[in-house]
Design an enzyme around this catalytic site. Structure first.
Site, PDB file in Angstrom:
ATOM      1  N   ARG A 193      31.130  37.534  34.119  1.00 60.94           N
ATOM      2  CA  ARG A 193      29.820  38.235  34.165  1.00 60.94           C
ATOM      3  C   ARG A 193      30.035  39.744  34.266  1.00 60.94           C
ATOM      4  NH1 ARG A 193      25.204  36.275  35.556  1.00 60.94           N
ATOM      5  NH2 ARG A 193      24.920  37.566  37.376  1.00 60.94           N
TER       6      ARG A 193
ATOM      7  N   CYS B  53      35.254  45.268  37.848  1.00 61.03           N
ATOM      8  CA  CYS B  53      34.013  44.544  37.592  1.00 61.03           C
ATOM      9  C   CYS B  53      32.842  45.116  38.408  1.00 61.03           C
ATOM     10  CB  CYS B  53      34.223  43.049  37.805  1.00 61.03           C
ATOM     11  SG  CYS B  53      33.043  42.051  36.886  1.00 61.03           S
TER      12      CYS B  53
ATOM     13  N   GLU C 197      43.114  40.468  39.553  1.00 59.65           N
ATOM     14  CA  GLU C 197      43.603  39.828  40.783  1.00 59.65           C
ATOM     15  C   GLU C 197      43.674  38.307  40.650  1.00 59.65           C
ATOM     16  OE1 GLU C 197      40.670  40.962  40.260  1.00 59.65           O
ATOM     17  OE2 GLU C 197      39.185  39.646  41.152  1.00 59.65           O
TER      18      GLU C 197
ATOM     19  N   GLU D  50      29.329  41.030  43.513  1.00 54.33           N
ATOM     20  CA  GLU D  50      27.966  41.250  43.009  1.00 54.33           C
ATOM     21  C   GLU D  50      27.554  42.659  43.442  1.00 54.33           C
ATOM     22  OE1 GLU D  50      25.918  39.638  40.895  1.00 54.33           O
ATOM     23  OE2 GLU D  50      24.815  41.481  41.276  1.00 54.33           O
TER      24      GLU D  50
ATOM     25  N   HIS E 101      39.064  41.244  35.834  1.00 55.32           N
ATOM     26  CA  HIS E 101      39.604  40.914  37.162  1.00 55.32           C
ATOM     27  C   HIS E 101      41.115  40.701  37.082  1.00 55.32           C
ATOM     28  CE1 HIS E 101      35.843  39.769  39.403  1.00 55.32           C
ATOM     29  NE2 HIS E 101      35.386  39.787  38.168  1.00 55.32           N
TER      30      HIS E 101
END
Ligand code: GLN
Length: 201
Positions: A142, A80, A184, A49, A182
């Site tokens: 997101r 991200c 990972e 975040e 992402h």
């Protein structure tokens, strides 16, 4: 000498990135304190975040020293929320949100819509993966997209299907590399491999 790659470890997908890098032979160091930035060959800014990471970067007194390292040419890969941290401009940011910056792009947070929290798509990125390689399964959670780029930014990947078709999701400018998705979480380490090659130049 093995590369030592830092993973910013204030919040987010820290372990998964460290695991990916280690499976490629890199030594990793979790970075929470300014002195842990010294002697790194590169640093990964994980997803999480971005507003929380921004606050913690300030609280841990990491923000200014990390900014300086990035300006001095430390290779960095932001995924991200990490992409948001590297961006010079953020749309839909919170009022007090700041970034590390360096990447001459405007990103939009949570760009793919709030109903569609996450989606997956196969992305081919010939400059990142090589001409004849299989696409990467890109997982967007997101995620931000890149709304516009400055003249020195290379666009390395765009969404090809659905309502977000044409949106930029992989960019590079010199020592800074970023993906909206992402890598990972899939067990496919080719994005990390590309970043490790950046750190060896
Ligand atoms: N929406 C988050 C943000 O704005 C990013 C999500 C993620 O990193 N998976 O920071």
């Amino acid at each position: 000498m093995k590369s030592v790659i830092g993973v910013l470890a204030v919040q987010g997908d820290v372990r998964e990135h460290a695991r990916s890098l280690e499976s490629l032979g890199a030594t990793t160091r979790l970075v929470r304190r300014p002195e842990e930035l010294d002697g790194l060959d590169g640093i990964v800014l994980p997803g999480g975040e971005s507003t929380t990471m921004d606050k913690l970067l300030r609280a841990f007194e990491l923000r200014d020293p990390l900014r300086e390292k990035l300006r001095a040419g430390l290779p960095a890969y932001g995924s991200c929320a990490g992409m948001i941290l590297l961006a010079d401009r953020v749309l839909d940011a919170t009022a007090d949100q700041e970034t590390l910056g360096g990447l001459d792009v405007t990103v939009r947070r949570n760009a793919f819509g709030r109903q569609v929290d996450s989606f997956e798509e196969d992305l081919s990125m010939p400059e990142v993966l090589g001409e004849s390689s299989e696409p990467v399964r890109a997982v967007f959670i997101r995620a931000p997209w890149v709304e516009s780029v400055g003249p020195d930014v290379h666009v390395l990947g765009t969404v090809t299907t659905g309502p977000a078709a044409g949106r930029i999701v992989v960019v590079r400018q010199g020592n800074l590399f970023a993906t909206s998705f992402h890598p990972e979480v899939t067990g496919d380490h080719r994005i990390h491999e590309y970043f490790l090659r950046m750190t060896r130049r």
